[in-house]
Motif scaffolding. Structure first.
Motif, PDB file in Angstrom:
ATOM      1  N   ILE A  68       0.861  -1.178   0.000  1.00  0.00           N
ATOM      2  CA  ILE A  68       0.000   0.000   0.000  1.00  0.00           C
ATOM      3  C   ILE A  68       0.899   1.231   0.000  1.00  0.00           C
ATOM      4  CG2 ILE A  68      -1.859  -1.202   1.221  1.00  0.00           C
ATOM      5  CD1 ILE A  68      -0.930   0.219   3.794  1.00  0.00           C
ATOM      6  N   SER A  69       0.332   2.402  -0.301  1.00  0.00           N
ATOM      7  CA  SER A  69       1.145   3.603  -0.342  1.00  0.00           C
ATOM      8  C   SER A  69       0.343   4.798   0.141  1.00  0.00           C
ATOM      9  CB  SER A  69       1.660   3.855  -1.765  1.00  0.00           C
ATOM     10  OG  SER A  69       2.616   4.895  -1.777  1.00  0.00           O
ATOM     11  N   ILE A  70       1.058   5.857   0.487  1.00  0.00           N
ATOM     12  CA  ILE A  70       0.452   7.122   0.892  1.00  0.00           C
ATOM     13  C   ILE A  70       0.826   8.151  -0.159  1.00  0.00           C
ATOM     14  CG2 ILE A  70       0.401   8.908   2.662  1.00  0.00           C
ATOM     15  CD1 ILE A  70       1.498   6.547   4.535  1.00  0.00           C
ATOM     16  N   ILE A  71      -0.168   8.796  -0.742  1.00  0.00           N
ATOM     17  CA  ILE A  71       0.088   9.753  -1.807  1.00  0.00           C
ATOM     18  C   ILE A  71      -0.741  11.017  -1.573  1.00  0.00           C
ATOM     19  CG2 ILE A  71       0.600   7.942  -3.489  1.00  0.00           C
ATOM     20  CD1 ILE A  71      -2.195   8.416  -4.672  1.00  0.00           C
ATOM     21  N   PRO A  72      -0.334  12.149  -2.122  1.00  0.00           N
ATOM     22  CA  PRO A  72      -1.216  13.322  -2.095  1.00  0.00           C
ATOM     23  C   PRO A  72      -2.429  13.048  -2.991  1.00  0.00           C
ATOM     24  CG  PRO A  72       1.042  13.906  -2.676  1.00  0.00           C
ATOM     25  CD  PRO A  72       0.951  12.440  -2.763  1.00  0.00           C
ATOM     26  N   ARG A  73      -3.560  13.613  -2.621  1.00  0.00           N
ATOM     27  CA  ARG A  73      -4.776  13.315  -3.385  1.00  0.00           C
ATOM     28  C   ARG A  73      -4.657  13.738  -4.846  1.00  0.00           C
ATOM     29  NH1 ARG A  73     -10.316  15.579  -1.053  1.00  0.00           N
ATOM     30  NH2 ARG A  73      -9.498  17.520  -1.938  1.00  0.00           N
ATOM     31  N   ASP A  96     -10.304  24.824  -8.488  1.00  0.00           N
ATOM     32  CA  ASP A  96     -11.479  23.956  -8.534  1.00  0.00           C
ATOM     33  C   ASP A  96     -11.157  22.593  -7.905  1.00  0.00           C
ATOM     34  OD1 ASP A  96     -13.651  22.420  -9.109  1.00  0.00           O
ATOM     35  OD2 ASP A  96     -13.697  22.891 -11.256  1.00  0.00           O
ATOM     36  N   PRO A  97     -11.859  22.190  -6.833  1.00  0.00           N
ATOM     37  CA  PRO A  97     -11.571  20.902  -6.215  1.00  0.00           C
ATOM     38  C   PRO A  97     -11.716  19.736  -7.197  1.00  0.00           C
ATOM     39  CG  PRO A  97     -13.010  22.219  -4.823  1.00  0.00           C
ATOM     40  CD  PRO A  97     -12.920  22.923  -6.132  1.00  0.00           C
ATOM     41  N   ALA A  98     -12.464  19.917  -8.266  1.00  0.00           N
ATOM     42  CA  ALA A  98     -12.634  18.844  -9.244  1.00  0.00           C
ATOM     43  C   ALA A  98     -11.300  18.483  -9.896  1.00  0.00           C
ATOM     44  CB  ALA A  98     -13.634  19.236 -10.314  1.00  0.00           C
ATOM     45  N   TRP A  99     -10.349  19.410  -9.862  1.00  0.00           N
ATOM     46  CA  TRP A  99      -9.024  19.118 -10.435  1.00  0.00           C
ATOM     47  C   TRP A  99      -8.342  17.988  -9.681  1.00  0.00           C
ATOM     48  CZ3 TRP A  99      -5.968  24.103 -11.971  1.00  0.00           C
ATOM     49  CH2 TRP A  99      -6.748  24.879 -12.815  1.00  0.00           C
ATOM     50  N   MET A 100      -8.748  17.833  -8.437  1.00  0.00           N
ATOM     51  CA  MET A 100      -8.085  16.855  -7.579  1.00  0.00           C
ATOM     52  C   MET A 100      -8.700  15.464  -7.714  1.00  0.00           C
ATOM     53  SD  MET A 100      -6.035  18.961  -6.036  1.00  0.00           S
ATOM     54  CE  MET A 100      -5.540  18.176  -4.517  1.00  0.00           C
TER      55      MET A 100
END
Length: 308
Positions: A243-248, A301-305
């Motif tokens: 498993i990994s931890i990544i920025p959204r 825009d949060p949709a970018w994420m």
């Protein structure tokens, strides 16, 4: 006018470096010179001035009274020269209409195209130079004036740098779609311990951010696979190696991806992506326009994420 033909910029830089380090060896390393070449420069300067600038023993190097008198003046000359050269360089770059932006890889891949597209519609004549680099390199390029801006995050406050916040980017769990943790809507950090973890190395900005935020929580598994690039971690996760931890913002965009993304809680940890700039810099017109473009777009825009 009295002239000193043996006094040149190389000799002054050598003198200031030795005085700053109180060491010929450390000064030679800073200037990328051999010890003998550095010694020759200092000797040439002392002979030109007919003065001893350093008192040397087998263990110590210290300034003579003449050296102490010369040091602040030599430093002032070099500062003025560097400032003048920087001014000329920036003026040339302004006339050429060039803007240099350094950014971390996740921003370069997922956010920068939209940012640059918006700016390019306004200033199509500006030539953009984009530098993709790790966090420390981005900060250094901006601090040194090699880039007008960086788009990244800061782990610690840096006196010479300021950041215009654009968006908050939380860290999330990336795991295979059929992994037991994928059954939960969100996952606590402590729940990661039983599973092999694919994580950035200790020099990574993301790793330093996580270690600082979670120093009081026993969250890290004993079985670690260290990587340099987030894209590598996603490939290993998809292969079922951990498993990994990544920025959204680095979440897979492919709807057919076999990777599940789950929020990490208790606590929620996030990095703040922003426009990094030098606090004391006078921005050229092309840079001011770029900053204004981003300020009008923020919060992004949060949709970018989210996956497209």
């Amino acid at each position: 006018m009295i002239r000193f033909p043996g006094v040149d910029l190389d000799a002054l830089r050598a003198f200031v470096a030795v005085a700053s380090h109180a060491s010929f060896n450390d000064a030679a390393i800073e200037l990328n010179l051999s010890a003998s070449a550095l010694t020759r420069r200092i000797k040439r300067l002392e002979e030109a001035l007919d003065l001893m600038l350093f008192e040397r023993t087998t263990r110590t190097v210290s300034l003579t009274s003449s050296g102490e008198l010369l040091l602040p003046r030599a430093q002032s000359v070099l500062r003025e020269l560097d400032a003048s050269l920087q001014l000329v360089t920036e003026a040339t770059r302004i006339r050429a209409g060039q803007l240099t932006i350094a950014c971390i890889p996740t921003v370069a891949k997922f956010l920068l195209p939209k940012i640059v597209s918006s700016y390019h519609r306004k200033r199509p004549e500006v030539r953009l130079r984009l530098i993709e680099a790790d966090l420390s390199t981005v900060a250094r390029r901006v601090a040194d004036g090699e880039a007008e801006f960086g788009i990244a995050f800061l782990v610690n406050e840096t006196p010479e740098l300021a950041i215009d916040e654009l968006l908050v980017d939380p860290y999330v769990l990336a795991c295979p779609a059929d992994h037991p943790l994928a059954k939960s809507e969100h996952v606590a950090w402590r729940e990661l311990r039983p599973w092999p973890l694919i994580v950035s190395g200790t020099t990574s900005g993301n790793r330093r951010m996580l270690d600082a935020a979670l120093r009081d929580i026993d969250w890290r598994p004993d079985r670690l696979i260290e990587i340099e690039h987030l894209t590598t971690s996603l490939g290993l996760v998809e292969a079922g190696l951990g498993i990994s931890i990544i920025p959204r913002c680095a979440s897979p965009r492919d709807p057919q991806s076999r990777i599940a993304i789950r929020p990490l809680v208790e606590p929620t940890v996030a990095r703040t992506i922003g426009l990094i700039r030098r606090r004391d810099a006078t921005l050229p017109a092309v840079a001011r326009d770029f900053r204004l473009t981003l300020r009008r777009m923020a919060p992004l825009d949060p949709a970018w994420m989210q996956p497209e």
